[in-house]
Design a protein around this motif. Structure first.
Motif, PDB file in Angstrom:
ATOM      1  N   UNK A 296       0.853  -1.194   0.000  1.00 13.65           N
ATOM      2  CA  UNK A 296       0.000   0.000   0.000  1.00 13.65           C
ATOM      3  C   UNK A 296       0.885   1.239   0.000  1.00 13.65           C
ATOM      4  N   UNK A 297       0.754   2.043  -1.057  1.00 14.97           N
ATOM      5  CA  UNK A 297       1.489   3.296  -1.161  1.00 14.97           C
ATOM      6  C   UNK A 297       0.482   4.431  -1.219  1.00 14.97           C
ATOM      7  N   UNK A 298       0.569   5.350  -0.262  1.00 17.14           N
ATOM      8  CA  UNK A 298      -0.332   6.499  -0.206  1.00 17.14           C
ATOM      9  C   UNK A 298       0.477   7.777  -0.340  1.00 17.14           C
ATOM     10  N   UNK A 299      -0.162   8.818  -0.864  1.00 17.11           N
ATOM     11  CA  UNK A 299       0.520  10.089  -1.062  1.00 17.11           C
ATOM     12  C   UNK A 299      -0.449  11.240  -0.880  1.00 17.11           C
ATOM     13  N   UNK A 300       0.085  12.343  -0.390  1.00 19.26           N
ATOM     14  CA  UNK A 300      -0.691  13.573  -0.304  1.00 19.26           C
ATOM     15  C   UNK A 300      -0.919  14.157  -1.687  1.00 19.26           C
ATOM     16  N   UNK A 301      -0.036  13.853  -2.621  1.00 13.60           N
ATOM     17  CA  UNK A 301      -0.054  14.469  -3.946  1.00 13.60           C
ATOM     18  C   UNK A 301      -0.696  13.543  -4.978  1.00 13.60           C
ATOM     19  N   UNK A 302      -0.434  13.833  -6.245  1.00 11.61           N
ATOM     20  CA  UNK A 302      -1.096  13.124  -7.344  1.00 11.61           C
ATOM     21  C   UNK A 302      -0.149  12.146  -8.029  1.00 11.61           C
ATOM     22  N   UNK A 303      -0.692  11.146  -8.727  1.00  7.62           N
ATOM     23  CA  UNK A 303       0.132  10.211  -9.488  1.00  7.62           C
ATOM     24  C   UNK A 303       0.191  10.614 -10.953  1.00  7.62           C
ATOM     25  N   UNK A 304       1.064   9.976 -11.695  1.00 12.94           N
ATOM     26  CA  UNK A 304       1.041  10.101 -13.155  1.00 12.94           C
ATOM     27  C   UNK A 304       0.216   8.947 -13.718  1.00 12.94           C
ATOM     28  N   UNK A 305      -0.239   9.100 -14.967  1.00 11.31           N
ATOM     29  CA  UNK A 305      -1.028   8.041 -15.598  1.00 11.31           C
ATOM     30  C   UNK A 305      -0.219   6.755 -15.716  1.00 11.31           C
ATOM     31  N   UNK A 306       1.075   6.895 -16.006  1.00 10.45           N
ATOM     32  CA  UNK A 306       1.928   5.717 -16.139  1.00 10.45           C
ATOM     33  C   UNK A 306       2.112   5.009 -14.796  1.00 10.45           C
ATOM     34  N   UNK A 307       2.202   5.778 -13.720  1.00  7.05           N
ATOM     35  CA  UNK A 307       2.329   5.173 -12.397  1.00  7.05           C
ATOM     36  C   UNK A 307       1.065   4.405 -12.027  1.00  7.05           C
ATOM     37  N   UNK A 308      -0.093   4.934 -12.379  1.00  6.86           N
ATOM     38  CA  UNK A 308      -1.354   4.230 -12.114  1.00  6.86           C
ATOM     39  C   UNK A 308      -1.398   2.912 -12.889  1.00  6.86           C
ATOM     40  N   UNK A 309      -0.991   2.953 -14.164  1.00  6.68           N
ATOM     41  CA  UNK A 309      -0.981   1.728 -14.967  1.00  6.68           C
ATOM     42  C   UNK A 309      -0.013   0.699 -14.392  1.00  6.68           C
ATOM     43  N   UNK A 310       1.151   1.162 -13.942  1.00  8.49           N
ATOM     44  CA  UNK A 310       2.128   0.248 -13.357  1.00  8.49           C
ATOM     45  C   UNK A 310       1.619  -0.340 -12.049  1.00  8.49           C
ATOM     46  N   UNK A 311       1.009   0.497 -11.212  1.00  8.40           N
ATOM     47  CA  UNK A 311       0.461   0.011  -9.945  1.00  8.40           C
ATOM     48  C   UNK A 311      -0.591  -1.064 -10.188  1.00  8.40           C
ATOM     49  N   UNK A 312      -1.421  -0.849 -11.195  1.00  6.01           N
ATOM     50  CA  UNK A 312      -2.456  -1.838 -11.518  1.00  6.01           C
ATOM     51  C   UNK A 312      -1.828  -3.143 -11.986  1.00  6.01           C
ATOM     52  N   UNK A 313      -0.808  -3.052 -12.837  1.00  5.27           N
ATOM     53  CA  UNK A 313      -0.156  -4.250 -13.370  1.00  5.27           C
ATOM     54  C   UNK A 313       0.514  -5.071 -12.272  1.00  5.27           C
ATOM     55  N   UNK A 314       1.082  -4.379 -11.275  1.00  9.12           N
ATOM     56  CA  UNK A 314       1.835  -5.076 -10.238  1.00  9.12           C
ATOM     57  C   UNK A 314       1.080  -5.179  -8.912  1.00  9.12           C
ATOM     58  N   UNK A 315      -0.218  -4.966  -8.952  1.00  7.70           N
ATOM     59  CA  UNK A 315      -1.110  -5.185  -7.815  1.00  7.70           C
ATOM     60  C   UNK A 315      -0.816  -4.284  -6.622  1.00  7.70           C
ATOM     61  N   UNK A 316      -0.230  -3.138  -6.892  1.00  5.23           N
ATOM     62  CA  UNK A 316       0.048  -2.173  -5.824  1.00  5.23           C
ATOM     63  C   UNK A 316      -1.211  -1.368  -5.524  1.00  5.23           C
ATOM     64  N   UNK A 317      -1.588  -1.299  -4.271  1.00  2.00           N
ATOM     65  CA  UNK A 317      -2.690  -0.433  -3.866  1.00  2.00           C
ATOM     66  C   UNK A 317      -2.159   0.996  -3.804  1.00  2.00           C
ATOM     67  N   UNK A 318      -2.664   1.848  -4.689  1.00  2.00           N
ATOM     68  CA  UNK A 318      -2.174   3.205  -4.815  1.00  2.00           C
ATOM     69  C   UNK A 318      -3.261   4.191  -4.420  1.00  2.00           C
ATOM     70  N   UNK A 319      -2.965   4.983  -3.391  1.00  2.00           N
ATOM     71  CA  UNK A 319      -3.915   5.961  -2.856  1.00  2.00           C
ATOM     72  C   UNK A 319      -3.250   7.330  -2.937  1.00  2.00           C
ATOM     73  N   UNK A 320      -3.903   8.273  -3.609  1.00  2.00           N
ATOM     74  CA  UNK A 320      -3.316   9.608  -3.742  1.00  2.00           C
ATOM     75  C   UNK A 320      -4.310  10.675  -3.299  1.00  2.00           C
ATOM     76  N   UNK A 321      -3.833  11.918  -3.252  1.00  2.00           N
ATOM     77  CA  UNK A 321      -4.626  13.027  -2.717  1.00  2.00           C
ATOM     78  C   UNK A 321      -5.181  12.660  -1.349  1.00  2.00           C
ATOM     79  N   UNK A 322      -4.343  11.978  -0.556  1.00  2.00           N
ATOM     80  CA  UNK A 322      -4.767  11.495   0.763  1.00  2.00           C
ATOM     81  C   UNK A 322      -4.633  12.621   1.782  1.00  2.00           C
ATOM     82  N   UNK A 323      -5.768  13.154   2.179  1.00  2.00           N
ATOM     83  CA  UNK A 323      -5.815  14.262   3.142  1.00  2.00           C
ATOM     84  C   UNK A 323      -6.496  13.792   4.424  1.00  2.00           C
TER      85      UNK A 323
END
Length: 337
Positions: A296-323
């Motif tokens: 699980x990787x969370x961030x206060x900021x935003x991801x790139x489209x390529x990072x989202x695609x990579x996270x999906x391919x490698x089963x990474x739970x990606x949470x952004x704009x986490x306030x």
């Protein structure tokens, strides 16, 4: 041999307490050849016999824990700088405030200059460990026999274990073209120790929204250097809702590597951890998390489209704009509550 048991100390030595037997072991492990180092010369049959006897008498270091020798303490993180304040309404006056100090460190792996890091001089061992791991130079803390950082924090020396020091890369001294790994100007200078092992998908784990909100609260409450300078990124490492470690650095990549390095140093299973970053998530940040096995990787900021695609391919739970009151789940399994 006995008269030269302790070598001459200098600021560039591995540590303040290294004896010739350590150097002999290092010579045989790294090169398998006969060479001279720090006034210790191996060139006679008797010297070779002494080395052989010495190695047979030593325990199998593959079963020994990593040795860490940190000579630096309380290096300056901030410097007071005076500037001229210029207001839109015409007001001008002089002010003084603390700003971050950029720290540069050379990292030698088995005596080969391998990386140049630009960072803040804090948690340097964790930074080195994490960077070695996320660059694919090591696959676990067991691949490292020793880390030494000099008293000025300018030089780190790493000895890899025997099974990692003999990579199949062609022996040459040529550096590949410098490759930036962070917006701070960090560089990996050669690929001699990189294993080129492909990334594997992470194993998803159950997670709770409250864990992310709690980490967002930690960030919003402020970190020491950011509160004074507004110039750092931060990273938080947690497991099962418990905060284990937090750090700051000039670059978000450094901060993430420090959190990963902390886990390696303290035998924390990264496959059960949640990491919260203050920085945006492009592919290189996603790659670091995937290589570390972080689910699980969370961030206060935003991801790139390529990072989202990579996270999906490698089963990474990606949470952004986490306030503190909301978050965006881009990939991965839904929270358990």
């Amino acid at each position: 041999f006995s008269s030269r048991r302790r070598h001459t100390r200098s600021s560039s030595d591995w540590s303040s307490d290294v004896c010739s037997s350590d150097l002999l072991l290092f010579a045989v492990k790294i090169t398998g050849n006969i060479f001279s180092h720090n006034r210790l010369t191996l060139h006679t049959p008797q010297s070779i016999l002494n080395v052989s006897r010495l190695l047979k008498s030593l325990p199998d270091e593959r079963n020994c824990p990593m040795k860490i020798n940190e000579q630096y303490h309380n290096l300056n993180l901030l410097e007071n700088v005076t500037y001229e304040f210029l207001g839109r309404d015409g007001e001008t006056h002089e002010e003084t405030e603390p700003i971050l100090v950029e720290h540069m460190m050379d990292v030698y792996v088995n005596e080969r200059l391998t990386m140049k890091l630009v960072c803040i001089p804090q948690h340097l061992t964790e930074l080195v460990l994490g960077r070695l791991f996320t660059e694919g130079i090591i696959s676990s803390a067991e691949d490292v026999e020793q880390i030494y950082i000099c008293e000025f924090g300018k030089r780190a020396r790493v000895i890899l274990s025997k099974n990692k020091s003999g990579q199949s890369h062609e022996e040459n001294e040529d550096y590949v073209a410098p490759t930036p790994t962070c917006c701070t100007g960090n560089r990996v200078l050669n690929d001699y120790f990189i294993t080129d092992q492909p990334m594997t998908p992470v194993t998803p784990v159950p997670w709770k929204k409250q864990w992310i909100f709690d980490l967002a609260d930690c960030f919003a409450n402020g970190t020491p250097l950011h509160s004074q300078t507004w110039a750092t990124h931060s990273c938080f490492l947690a497991c099962d809702g418990e905060l284990l470690f937090q750090c700051e650095d000039i670059g978000r990549h450094n901060a993430l590597d420090k959190a990963i390095g902390y886990a390696l140093r303290h035998n924390i299973d990264l496959k059960k951890c949640v990491v919260y970053s203050s920085g945006r998530i492009p592919t290189d940040m996603a790659i670091k998390a995937i290589r570390a096995g972080i689910p699980v990787l969370a961030s206060k900021a935003s991801p790139s489209a390529e990072a989202v695609a990579m996270a999906k391919e490698y089963h990474l739970t990606l949470i952004c704009a986490a306030r503190r009151d909301r978050m965006k789940l881009f990939t991965g399994n839904n929270p358990t509550e």
